[in-house]
Write a protein that holds these residues in place. Structure first.
Motif, PDB file in Angstrom:
ATOM      1  N   ARG A  71       0.837  -1.206   0.000  1.00 50.67           N
ATOM      2  CA  ARG A  71       0.000   0.000   0.000  1.00 50.67           C
ATOM      3  C   ARG A  71       0.872   1.257   0.000  1.00 50.67           C
ATOM      4  NH1 ARG A  71      -2.680  -3.198   3.475  1.00 50.67           N
ATOM      5  NH2 ARG A  71      -2.031  -2.052   5.335  1.00 50.67           N
ATOM      6  N   GLN A  72       1.983   1.235   0.761  1.00 46.48           N
ATOM      7  CA  GLN A  72       2.882   2.387   0.763  1.00 46.48           C
ATOM      8  C   GLN A  72       3.497   2.581  -0.617  1.00 46.48           C
ATOM      9  OE1 GLN A  72       4.131   4.953   3.344  1.00 46.48           O
ATOM     10  NE2 GLN A  72       4.153   5.512   1.202  1.00 46.48           N
ATOM     11  N   THR A  73       3.888   1.504  -1.239  1.00 45.68           N
ATOM     12  CA  THR A  73       4.477   1.577  -2.582  1.00 45.68           C
ATOM     13  C   THR A  73       3.463   2.139  -3.578  1.00 45.68           C
ATOM     14  OG1 THR A  73       5.929  -0.261  -2.036  1.00 45.68           O
ATOM     15  CG2 THR A  73       5.605   0.199  -4.382  1.00 45.68           C
ATOM     16  N   TRP A  74       2.222   1.690  -3.479  1.00 45.90           N
ATOM     17  CA  TRP A  74       1.150   2.178  -4.348  1.00 45.90           C
ATOM     18  C   TRP A  74       0.955   3.682  -4.178  1.00 45.90           C
ATOM     19  CZ3 TRP A  74      -1.534   1.228  -8.501  1.00 45.90           C
ATOM     20  CH2 TRP A  74      -2.784   1.815  -8.703  1.00 45.90           C
ATOM     21  N   ALA A  75       1.112   4.192  -2.964  1.00 45.57           N
ATOM     22  CA  ALA A  75       0.934   5.622  -2.712  1.00 45.57           C
ATOM     23  C   ALA A  75       1.916   6.447  -3.538  1.00 45.57           C
ATOM     24  CB  ALA A  75       1.093   5.940  -1.221  1.00 45.57           C
ATOM     25  N   PHE A  76       3.080   5.880  -3.866  1.00 47.80           N
ATOM     26  CA  PHE A  76       4.085   6.584  -4.658  1.00 47.80           C
ATOM     27  C   PHE A  76       4.119   6.128  -6.114  1.00 47.80           C
ATOM     28  CE2 PHE A  76       5.502   7.861  -0.515  1.00 47.80           C
ATOM     29  CZ  PHE A  76       6.009   9.132  -0.726  1.00 47.80           C
ATOM     30  N   ALA A  77       3.075   5.455  -6.563  1.00 51.60           N
ATOM     31  CA  ALA A  77       2.969   5.107  -7.985  1.00 51.60           C
ATOM     32  C   ALA A  77       2.480   6.347  -8.733  1.00 51.60           C
ATOM     33  CB  ALA A  77       2.007   3.948  -8.178  1.00 51.60           C
ATOM     34  N   HIS A  78       3.220   6.756  -9.731  1.00 54.35           N
ATOM     35  CA  HIS A  78       2.871   7.921 -10.556  1.00 54.35           C
ATOM     36  C   HIS A  78       1.493   7.694 -11.192  1.00 54.35           C
ATOM     37  CE1 HIS A  78       3.179  10.882 -13.793  1.00 54.35           C
ATOM     38  NE2 HIS A  78       4.192  11.425 -13.118  1.00 54.35           N
ATOM     39  N   PRO A  79       0.699   8.748 -11.366  1.00 54.84           N
ATOM     40  CA  PRO A  79      -0.613   8.577 -12.019  1.00 54.84           C
ATOM     41  C   PRO A  79      -0.523   7.845 -13.359  1.00 54.84           C
ATOM     42  CG  PRO A  79      -0.445  10.774 -11.083  1.00 54.84           C
ATOM     43  CD  PRO A  79       0.917  10.128 -10.927  1.00 54.84           C
ATOM     44  N   ASP A  80       0.520   8.097 -14.148  1.00 58.64           N
ATOM     45  CA  ASP A  80       0.681   7.388 -15.426  1.00 58.64           C
ATOM     46  C   ASP A  80       0.899   5.895 -15.192  1.00 58.64           C
ATOM     47  OD1 ASP A  80       0.473   9.876 -16.615  1.00 58.64           O
ATOM     48  OD2 ASP A  80       2.619  10.043 -17.078  1.00 58.64           O
ATOM     49  N   ASN A  81       1.664   5.560 -14.145  1.00 56.34           N
ATOM     50  CA  ASN A  81       1.929   4.166 -13.810  1.00 56.34           C
ATOM     51  C   ASN A  81       0.649   3.484 -13.333  1.00 56.34           C
ATOM     52  OD1 ASN A  81       3.088   1.730 -13.046  1.00 56.34           O
ATOM     53  ND2 ASN A  81       4.492   2.618 -11.583  1.00 56.34           N
ATOM     54  N   ARG A  82      -0.154   4.195 -12.565  1.00 55.25           N
ATOM     55  CA  ARG A  82      -1.409   3.617 -12.059  1.00 55.25           C
ATOM     56  C   ARG A  82      -2.350   3.239 -13.199  1.00 55.25           C
ATOM     57  NH1 ARG A  82      -3.384   6.111  -6.448  1.00 55.25           N
ATOM     58  NH2 ARG A  82      -1.409   5.981  -5.342  1.00 55.25           N
ATOM     59  N   GLN A  83      -2.301   3.987 -14.303  1.00 57.76           N
ATOM     60  CA  GLN A  83      -3.150   3.658 -15.451  1.00 57.76           C
ATOM     61  C   GLN A  83      -2.766   2.307 -16.038  1.00 57.76           C
ATOM     62  OE1 GLN A  83      -3.060   6.911 -18.234  1.00 57.76           O
ATOM     63  NE2 GLN A  83      -4.286   8.240 -16.916  1.00 57.76           N
ATOM     64  N   VAL A  84      -1.486   1.957 -15.924  1.00 57.14           N
ATOM     65  CA  VAL A  84      -0.996   0.693 -16.473  1.00 57.14           C
ATOM     66  C   VAL A  84      -1.124  -0.441 -15.460  1.00 57.14           C
ATOM     67  CG1 VAL A  84       1.059  -0.482 -17.379  1.00 57.14           C
ATOM     68  CG2 VAL A  84       0.616   1.893 -17.988  1.00 57.14           C
ATOM     69  N   THR A  85      -0.783  -0.182 -14.194  1.00 55.85           N
ATOM     70  CA  THR A  85      -0.725  -1.244 -13.193  1.00 55.85           C
ATOM     71  C   THR A  85      -1.947  -1.338 -12.290  1.00 55.85           C
ATOM     72  OG1 THR A  85       0.395   0.181 -11.595  1.00 55.85           O
ATOM     73  CG2 THR A  85       1.788  -1.123 -13.069  1.00 55.85           C
ATOM     74  N   GLY A  86      -2.762  -0.309 -12.260  1.00 59.96           N
ATOM     75  CA  GLY A  86      -3.890  -0.274 -11.324  1.00 59.96           C
ATOM     76  C   GLY A  86      -5.101  -0.961 -11.868  1.00 59.96           C
ATOM     77  N   PRO A  87      -6.161  -1.000 -11.101  1.00 56.91           N
ATOM     78  CA  PRO A  87      -6.356  -0.436  -9.775  1.00 56.91           C
ATOM     79  C   PRO A  87      -5.538  -1.198  -8.721  1.00 56.91           C
ATOM     80  CG  PRO A  87      -8.254  -1.750 -10.363  1.00 56.91           C
ATOM     81  CD  PRO A  87      -7.340  -1.719 -11.571  1.00 56.91           C
ATOM     82  N   TYR A  88      -5.598  -0.736  -7.472  1.00 55.00           N
ATOM     83  CA  TYR A  88      -4.751  -1.291  -6.420  1.00 55.00           C
ATOM     84  C   TYR A  88      -4.786  -2.820  -6.328  1.00 55.00           C
ATOM     85  CZ  TYR A  88      -2.882  -2.719  -1.984  1.00 55.00           C
ATOM     86  OH  TYR A  88      -2.173  -3.396  -1.025  1.00 55.00           O
TER      87      TYR A  88
END
Length: 168
Positions: A71-88
């Motif tokens: 969860r801490q690592t996810w908090a520092f995932a760039h918004p662009d990265n979240r589009q590729v790797t997300g949702p949590y």
């Protein structure tokens, strides 16, 4: 049925008990103890500090509770990265896959800056898995351009693990 006993409490003791009760209520309502809350991206954190926060969190992933490090690592995932790797939940599953699971509970890590501009920083990260096996990662962070965390560094990419040998 016996009667309840009552007694007169000195005013000073009542004041102290009221204060302690208020402090206990405040402590329970504010969430986790200091040092256990999830850090958020902040322009004051250097690119290397961001990588360090993530690696230390993954190193002690299940402290103070299961997957707190993810969860801490996810908090520092760039918004662009979240589009590729997300949702949590998807990100959480990805971290537990073979290419990244050695980050969980690793015994040691070394972060070396490879390159940095005003908006992008790249690092070579070496991680020693609990087994003693050493793995390498390429870690990239970028500044967030807009929104709540504008100007803060966040991770845009982490390569799959590359076998780098044995530390023993």
């Amino acid at each position: 049925m016996p009667k309840a006993m009552s007694f007169a409490m000195p005013a000073t003791l009542r004041t102290i008990l009221a204060g302690l009760t208020a402090l206990a209520a405040l402590a329970l309502s504010t969430g986790p103890a200091p040092g256990q809350e999830i850090l958020q991206p902040n322009p004051a954190f250097s690119p290397k500090k961001v990588v360090s926060i993530q690696l230390k969190a993954l190193q002690r992933n299940d402290t103070p509770d299961p997957d707190a490090g993810i969860r801490q690592t996810w908090a520092f995932a760039h918004p662009d990265n979240r589009q590729v790797t997300g949702p949590y939940p998807r990100f959480q599953r990805m971290i537990k896959m073979p290419s990244y699971e050695v980050l969980l509970g690793h015994s040691d890590h070394v972060i070396e800056k490879v390159a940095q501009t005003d908006g992008v920083a790249r690092f070579a990260v070496t991680v020693t898995a609990p087994s003693g096996q050493v793995y390498g990662y390429r870690w990239e962070v970028r500044k967030i351009a807009e929104g709540e965390h504008a100007g803060a560094w966040a991770t845009t990419a982490v390569s799959p693990a590359m076998d780098a040998g044995d530390s023993t």
